[in-house]
Design an enzyme around this catalytic site. Structure first.
Site, PDB file in Angstrom:
ATOM      1  N   LYS A   9       0.832  -1.197   0.000  1.00  0.00           N
ATOM      2  CA  LYS A   9       0.000   0.000   0.000  1.00  0.00           C
ATOM      3  C   LYS A   9       0.866   1.246   0.000  1.00  0.00           C
ATOM      4  CE  LYS A   9      -1.064   0.784   4.882  1.00  0.00           C
ATOM      5  NZ  LYS A   9      -2.175   1.019   5.788  1.00  0.00           N
ATOM      6  N   SER A  25      -9.519   4.931 -14.236  1.00  0.00           N
ATOM      7  CA  SER A  25      -8.281   4.466 -13.606  1.00  0.00           C
ATOM      8  C   SER A  25      -7.717   5.477 -12.608  1.00  0.00           C
ATOM      9  CB  SER A  25      -7.206   4.132 -14.629  1.00  0.00           C
ATOM     10  OG  SER A  25      -6.753   5.326 -15.243  1.00  0.00           O
ATOM     11  N   TYR A  58      -7.906   0.444 -11.746  1.00  0.00           N
ATOM     12  CA  TYR A  58      -6.612  -0.092 -12.166  1.00  0.00           C
ATOM     13  C   TYR A  58      -5.613   1.055 -12.314  1.00  0.00           C
ATOM     14  CZ  TYR A  58      -8.110   1.523 -16.754  1.00  0.00           C
ATOM     15  OH  TYR A  58      -8.547   2.302 -17.788  1.00  0.00           O
TER      16      TYR A  58
END
Length: 127
Positions: A9, A25, A58
């Protein structure tokens, strides 16, 4: 058995742009996605610390060293420039592998520059 685990992360990144007209995205500085072991087109979850929104999309690589964190398309409606977000990638691991995996945690400053790399969250971390 397989388990879905946090793979990495980027913690407390600051949104630099929200582009509603883009197809979709999140665009992320290439330095950050490399440090977090996130590939172009990989699915990520974004958590907005300012409003509680959670979304999946994404990744598209952004200019290296730019600090870019840009939510594109419909996701742009869930953030404001300046919001603090956590970008999380997940992996599917065997039960055995999930017990030994060490996730990558990338801490950034207010300009989205890496200040610390870790394998766990550090409670109370501040810029």
């Amino acid at each position: 058995m397989f388990r879905t685990m946090m793979k990495s992360k980027i913690h407390r990144a600051i949104v630099t742009e929200a582009n509603l007209k883009y197809v979709g995205s999140i665009t992320i500085d290439e330095d950050l996605i490399e440090a977090a072991d996130i590939l172009p087109n990989e699915k990520v979850q974004i958590v907005n610390n300012n409003n509680g929104a959670r979304l999946e999309t994404y990744v598209i690589p952004g200019e290296r060293g730019s600090g870019t964190i840009c939510l594109n398309g419909a996701a742009a409606r869930l953030v404001q420039v300046g919001d603090e977000v956590i970008i999380i990638s997940y992996g599917i691991f065997t039960d055995e592998a999930s017990r030994d995996y060490m996730p990558k945690v990338i801490f950034v400053n207010s300009e989205n520059k890496i200040v610390k790399l870790a394998h766990e969250e550090i409670h109370g971390h501040e810029d």
